[in-house]
Design a protein around this motif. Structure first.
Motif, PDB file in Angstrom:
ATOM      1  N   LEU A 228      59.882  60.390  32.111  1.00  0.00           N
ATOM      2  CA  LEU A 228      58.839  59.976  33.054  1.00  0.00           C
ATOM      3  C   LEU A 228      59.240  58.675  33.723  1.00  0.00           C
ATOM      4  CD1 LEU A 228      55.791  60.640  30.711  1.00  0.00           C
ATOM      5  CD2 LEU A 228      56.521  62.093  32.613  1.00  0.00           C
ATOM      6  N   GLY A 229      58.927  58.545  34.997  1.00  0.00           N
ATOM      7  CA  GLY A 229      59.239  57.316  35.708  1.00  0.00           C
ATOM      8  C   GLY A 229      58.545  57.255  37.051  1.00  0.00           C
ATOM      9  N   ARG A 230      58.365  56.017  37.551  1.00  0.00           N
ATOM     10  CA  ARG A 230      57.730  55.791  38.847  1.00  0.00           C
ATOM     11  C   ARG A 230      58.395  54.615  39.539  1.00  0.00           C
ATOM     12  NH1 ARG A 230      51.495  55.006  37.740  1.00  0.00           N
ATOM     13  NH2 ARG A 230      52.000  55.248  35.517  1.00  0.00           N
ATOM     14  N   VAL A 231      58.706  54.794  40.809  1.00  0.00           N
ATOM     15  CA  VAL A 231      59.236  53.725  41.641  1.00  0.00           C
ATOM     16  C   VAL A 231      58.463  53.749  42.947  1.00  0.00           C
ATOM     17  CG1 VAL A 231      61.267  52.879  42.913  1.00  0.00           C
ATOM     18  CG2 VAL A 231      61.562  53.898  40.649  1.00  0.00           C
ATOM     19  N   GLU A 232      58.163  52.570  43.494  1.00  0.00           N
ATOM     20  CA  GLU A 232      57.570  52.476  44.826  1.00  0.00           C
ATOM     21  C   GLU A 232      58.423  51.534  45.659  1.00  0.00           C
ATOM     22  OE1 GLU A 232      53.445  51.469  44.732  1.00  0.00           O
ATOM     23  OE2 GLU A 232      52.848  53.459  44.040  1.00  0.00           O
ATOM     24  N   THR A 233      58.813  52.006  46.838  1.00  0.00           N
ATOM     25  CA  THR A 233      59.714  51.243  47.692  1.00  0.00           C
ATOM     26  C   THR A 233      59.210  51.288  49.123  1.00  0.00           C
ATOM     27  OG1 THR A 233      61.536  52.026  46.301  1.00  0.00           O
ATOM     28  CG2 THR A 233      62.135  50.876  48.324  1.00  0.00           C
ATOM     29  N   ALA A 234      59.285  50.152  49.809  1.00  0.00           N
ATOM     30  CA  ALA A 234      58.868  50.092  51.207  1.00  0.00           C
ATOM     31  C   ALA A 234      60.003  50.520  52.117  1.00  0.00           C
ATOM     32  CB  ALA A 234      58.414  48.683  51.564  1.00  0.00           C
ATOM     33  N   THR A 235      59.661  51.270  53.146  1.00  0.00           N
ATOM     34  CA  THR A 235      60.615  51.661  54.175  1.00  0.00           C
ATOM     35  C   THR A 235      60.806  50.503  55.160  1.00  0.00           C
ATOM     36  OG1 THR A 235      58.923  52.483  55.679  1.00  0.00           O
ATOM     37  CG2 THR A 235      59.754  54.024  54.005  1.00  0.00           C
ATOM     38  N   PRO A 236      61.762  50.603  56.081  1.00  0.00           N
ATOM     39  CA  PRO A 236      61.883  49.569  57.114  1.00  0.00           C
ATOM     40  C   PRO A 236      60.597  49.377  57.916  1.00  0.00           C
ATOM     41  CG  PRO A 236      63.868  50.882  57.057  1.00  0.00           C
ATOM     42  CD  PRO A 236      62.889  51.546  56.124  1.00  0.00           C
ATOM     43  N   GLY A 237      59.789  50.425  58.038  1.00  0.00           N
ATOM     44  CA  GLY A 237      58.509  50.324  58.728  1.00  0.00           C
ATOM     45  C   GLY A 237      57.372  49.855  57.840  1.00  0.00           C
ATOM     46  N   GLN A 238      57.703  49.404  56.621  1.00  0.00           N
ATOM     47  CA  GLN A 238      56.739  48.874  55.659  1.00  0.00           C
ATOM     48  C   GLN A 238      55.728  49.913  55.185  1.00  0.00           C
ATOM     49  OE1 GLN A 238      57.238  45.755  54.260  1.00  0.00           O
ATOM     50  NE2 GLN A 238      59.113  46.105  55.444  1.00  0.00           N
ATOM     51  N   ARG A 239      56.185  51.149  55.061  1.00  0.00           N
ATOM     52  CA  ARG A 239      55.389  52.206  54.430  1.00  0.00           C
ATOM     53  C   ARG A 239      55.893  52.357  52.998  1.00  0.00           C
ATOM     54  NH1 ARG A 239      56.742  56.629  55.823  1.00  0.00           N
ATOM     55  NH2 ARG A 239      54.854  57.838  55.415  1.00  0.00           N
ATOM     56  N   THR A 240      55.013  52.301  52.022  1.00  0.00           N
ATOM     57  CA  THR A 240      55.418  52.376  50.618  1.00  0.00           C
ATOM     58  C   THR A 240      55.489  53.834  50.183  1.00  0.00           C
ATOM     59  OG1 THR A 240      54.433  50.226  50.137  1.00  0.00           O
ATOM     60  CG2 THR A 240      54.844  51.700  48.268  1.00  0.00           C
ATOM     61  N   ILE A 241      56.647  54.232  49.658  1.00  0.00           N
ATOM     62  CA  ILE A 241      56.889  55.618  49.268  1.00  0.00           C
ATOM     63  C   ILE A 241      56.953  55.723  47.740  1.00  0.00           C
ATOM     64  CG2 ILE A 241      58.347  57.644  49.577  1.00  0.00           C
ATOM     65  CD1 ILE A 241      57.139  56.451  52.172  1.00  0.00           C
ATOM     66  N   PRO A 242      56.018  56.446  47.110  1.00  0.00           N
ATOM     67  CA  PRO A 242      56.115  56.689  45.669  1.00  0.00           C
ATOM     68  C   PRO A 242      57.240  57.685  45.365  1.00  0.00           C
ATOM     69  CG  PRO A 242      53.878  57.087  46.516  1.00  0.00           C
ATOM     70  CD  PRO A 242      54.798  57.029  47.687  1.00  0.00           C
ATOM     71  N   GLN A 243      57.948  57.408  44.288  1.00  0.00           N
ATOM     72  CA  GLN A 243      59.021  58.284  43.816  1.00  0.00           C
ATOM     73  C   GLN A 243      58.755  58.560  42.338  1.00  0.00           C
ATOM     74  OE1 GLN A 243      62.414  55.682  45.306  1.00  0.00           O
ATOM     75  NE2 GLN A 243      60.485  54.892  46.133  1.00  0.00           N
ATOM     76  N   LEU A 244      58.609  59.829  41.986  1.00  0.00           N
ATOM     77  CA  LEU A 244      58.177  60.199  40.639  1.00  0.00           C
ATOM     78  C   LEU A 244      59.237  61.019  39.919  1.00  0.00           C
ATOM     79  CD1 LEU A 244      54.486  61.344  41.315  1.00  0.00           C
ATOM     80  CD2 LEU A 244      55.338  59.027  40.887  1.00  0.00           C
ATOM     81  N   LEU A 245      59.474  60.673  38.668  1.00  0.00           N
ATOM     82  CA  LEU A 245      60.283  61.474  37.736  1.00  0.00           C
ATOM     83  C   LEU A 245      59.347  62.142  36.757  1.00  0.00           C
ATOM     84  CD1 LEU A 245      62.640  62.295  35.756  1.00  0.00           C
ATOM     85  CD2 LEU A 245      62.462  59.950  34.846  1.00  0.00           C
ATOM     86  N   VAL A 246      59.542  63.450  36.540  1.00  0.00           N
ATOM     87  CA  VAL A 246      58.774  64.151  35.505  1.00  0.00           C
ATOM     88  C   VAL A 246      59.656  65.241  34.896  1.00  0.00           C
ATOM     89  CG1 VAL A 246      57.697  65.646  37.255  1.00  0.00           C
ATOM     90  CG2 VAL A 246      56.675  65.457  34.973  1.00  0.00           C
ATOM     91  N   ASN A 247      59.771  65.220  33.583  1.00  0.00           N
ATOM     92  CA  ASN A 247      60.611  66.175  32.856  1.00  0.00           C
ATOM     93  C   ASN A 247      60.080  66.283  31.432  1.00  0.00           C
ATOM     94  OD1 ASN A 247      62.634  67.791  31.842  1.00  0.00           O
ATOM     95  ND2 ASN A 247      64.152  66.163  31.742  1.00  0.00           N
ATOM     96  N   PHE A 248      59.796  67.512  31.015  1.00  0.00           N
ATOM     97  CA  PHE A 248      59.210  67.723  29.680  1.00  0.00           C
ATOM     98  C   PHE A 248      60.132  68.495  28.736  1.00  0.00           C
ATOM     99  CE2 PHE A 248      55.443  67.739  32.614  1.00  0.00           C
ATOM    100  CZ  PHE A 248      54.943  66.504  32.219  1.00  0.00           C
ATOM    101  N   GLN A 249      61.371  68.725  29.101  1.00  0.00           N
ATOM    102  CA  GLN A 249      62.241  69.608  28.322  1.00  0.00           C
ATOM    103  C   GLN A 249      62.482  69.117  26.907  1.00  0.00           C
ATOM    104  OE1 GLN A 249      66.664  69.229  28.920  1.00  0.00           O
ATOM    105  NE2 GLN A 249      66.008  68.418  30.905  1.00  0.00           N
ATOM    106  N   MET A 250      62.250  67.828  26.644  1.00  0.00           N
ATOM    107  CA  MET A 250      62.492  67.270  25.311  1.00  0.00           C
ATOM    108  C   MET A 250      61.338  67.542  24.354  1.00  0.00           C
ATOM    109  SD  MET A 250      63.215  65.378  28.100  1.00  0.00           S
ATOM    110  CE  MET A 250      61.937  64.149  28.112  1.00  0.00           C
ATOM    111  N   ARG A 251      60.197  68.011  24.888  1.00  0.00           N
ATOM    112  CA  ARG A 251      59.030  68.296  24.058  1.00  0.00           C
ATOM    113  C   ARG A 251      59.292  69.553  23.209  1.00  0.00           C
ATOM    114  NH1 ARG A 251      54.623  65.645  26.760  1.00  0.00           N
ATOM    115  NH2 ARG A 251      55.561  63.812  27.732  1.00  0.00           N
TER     116      ARG A 251
END
Length: 301
Positions: A228-251
């Motif tokens: 699991l992971g989350r990153v938020e990064t602003a574009t050159p136009g100052q729009r914030t883009i969420p980036q999500l990791l999701v993986n359950f294979q280890m369960r």
């Protein structure tokens, strides 16, 4: 649908349970689209692809449109990702994809292959583009992806690719972190076999996402640890883009049927993220499995 590799290999009933639940819930939950984040199979065998094909066929029958991207385990004999050969196209064909009204097209140098594709769908009076890219996309695939996004400037773009962000809430960045981040596309045999013609998360951000102001979200699987992971990064136009990791294979049991629900709210900005298992009939209420994100608006060209 993150990393179904162990379901395709050992627990096909779980994969079927996931897609059956989606099809059954489509009307009540207004499910507009399904995204598979790669590693559809574990060892790229005919049996695994047959299991995956049957599970995804439930969405075909239920007319729930979907997109998928190949992961490293979907390449080469044994899923070892030594090159770009895959059995994906023997089971998930372009002809099959064309039966869904959302199908937009495939990589222009490989029109008869489904490793890279785009899909156009509408939901809640909003127009989306789902862009599905191969594991560690080749440079020319990134060129094509830029062309597709540029041709649909008013659509909200969701990128799915198997490897993008890491479990410690950073983007994959070979130049900065090297082998400190495990499972970077640059570390796989396919990179050595192709003169390093692969792209990691940071490179994909720089060469694709940050060059356009209509991306709203990225999703990937692939990564172990807690998956699991989350990153938020602003574009050159100052729009914030969420980036999500999701993986359950280890369960347990290859992932216990967990899938991720992205519930787009009527305010046009908020997405409630919820993880649910139709086999356990259970929600995960932990902060990493239940949260909300804000989507930056896309201007009208």
């Amino acid at each position: 649908l993150p990393d179904t590799q162990h379901y395709s290999e050992k627990y096909p009933a779980t994969f079927l349970a996931q897609t059956k639940w989606i099809a059954e819930q489509q009307k009540d939950r207004n499910i507009a689209f399904v995204l598979h984040l790669g590693d559809i199979t574990n060892k790229n065998t005919p049996k695994e692809w047959d299991n995956a094909s049957k599970a995804l066929a439930v969405l075909d029958d239920g007319k729930v449109p979907y997109a998928f991207c190949p992961g490293n385990h979907d390449y080469s004999e044994g899923g070892l990702c030594k090159d770009r050969t895959t059995r994906l196209g023997d089971y998930l064909t372009v002809e099959r994809a064309k039966r869904l009204p959302t199908f937009g097209g495939t990589y222009d140098k490989e029109r008869d292959r489904m490793e890279n594709s785009f899909h156009l769908f509408s939901a809640g009076e909003r127009e989306f583009l789902a862009l599905a890219l191969e594991f560690g996309p080749r440079a020319d695939v990134v060129r094509w992806a830029n062309d597709v996004v540029a041709a649909h400037k008013t659509r909200e773009v969701i990128l799915i690719t198997h490897s993008f962000i890491y479990y410690d809430d950073t983007r994959y960045d070979w130049r900065k972190y090297g082998t400190k981040q495990r499972w970077n596309p640059h570390a796989y045999p396919v990179a050595k076999a192709t003169d390093d013609d692969v792209t990691d998360g940071q490179e994909l951000w720089d060469r694709l996402v940050a060059k356009h102001e209509n991306f709203v979200l990225t999703l990937n699987g692939h990564v172990l640890e807690d998956g699991l992971g989350r990153v938020e990064t602003a574009t050159p136009g100052q729009r914030t883009i969420p980036q999500l990791l999701v993986n359950f294979q280890m369960r347990p049991n290859g992932g216990d049927g967990w899938l991720r629900l992205l519930e787009f709210r009527a305010d046009g900005k908020t997405v409630d993220v919820r993880d649910y298992s139709p086999t356990r009939k259970q929600r995960n209420e932990s902060p990493q499995n239940r949260f909300s994100i804000a989507l930056a608006p896309v201007g009208k060209a």
